[in-house]
Scaffold this motif. Sequence first.
Motif: not given
Length: 350
Positions: A117-118, A120-126, A154-155
């Motif tokens: 999975l990505r 999700p630290l930032f506004l543009s993470s996705e 990974d999770g």
Amino acid sequence: MNTSQACFIATTLSMSVFSANAKINLTDDISLSGFGSTSITKSNNATALYVNREITDETCYDCDTTFGLQGDIRFTNNFNASVQVVKRPQDEWSSPVLEWAYLGYNVSDLNLKVGRLRLPLFLSSEYYYVGQAYTSARPPQEVYNSILGITSYDGISGTWDIEVNDESYLTITPYVGIESNSEVNIGALLYDFNVEKTIGLHTELSGFDYRIMFNYAHFKYAVDVTTPLGTQQYPADNINIYTIGAEYSFDQLVLTSEVLIDTMHFNWYTSLAYNMDKFTPYVTYAESHHSQKNNSLLVGVRYDLTTTVSLNAEWKYTDANNGSNGELISNPADGDTDAQLYSLMVNFIF
């Protein structure tokens, strides 16, 4: 509000802009999409700028080159899968990476995902590698490059979508990662990270013209550093990373700001973008503190050739404070710690 303004706001504020607007439906339940970026770029400093890009005073035609493919499958209305493979700027064409590969299940207002999975630290993470999905040529490096290009884990994660009122939604996403490995080259050094544990919580409040994001992530990790003289192993350590981001639209004007805080960084940026039909000029000011002291000013303009192809022209001045390297990846031989960076970028999606 005219059509171009509405499209600009929707593109800027939607986390699903890429998957919603760029895909090829192979069947009713299988879709394929892709994205890419490439640039002509040069700085006036012989010492390389940016981890994973290494831009110098020699004109570079592939320092930003990125290409990705994403496949999505819907097995049922509730059960789906997604895979994204990306040739990042630091990768050879023969060795792209698996950025994400997960199974998803929706039940009521809960969306579960398991796999790669990505983060999700930032506004543009996705849509971190989808240059077409954000305004500037690159996301602000002072914040987005502070974790050395590590963008996935990974999770498992679970996202609750909560309707606050008719115009606002709150998403809450706890996530847990298992052991994983990542390698990062910084000049002549190779950092081999063994992330033993990842625990985090991502929240986002959004409406038609705004987004407010908060993320907390805890990592337990060990690192081996390989130099021309050999490899040194460092014991396991822990780090807590806090990120806060906000984006707000005032008709044609969009204000964006993000902050990253951990034991090694206090980094932030603020950006203003103004949409005028196909043209969007923008300006970004950023600062880095603690381990790397730096401030920078970026001025650029984006031109949307079509809804799927855009051009960026940028100038950036970056200056290291108190003699630190700042955004330079190593100590400059001549002691010159400031740089001007020129970029011409093309982004596309399909």
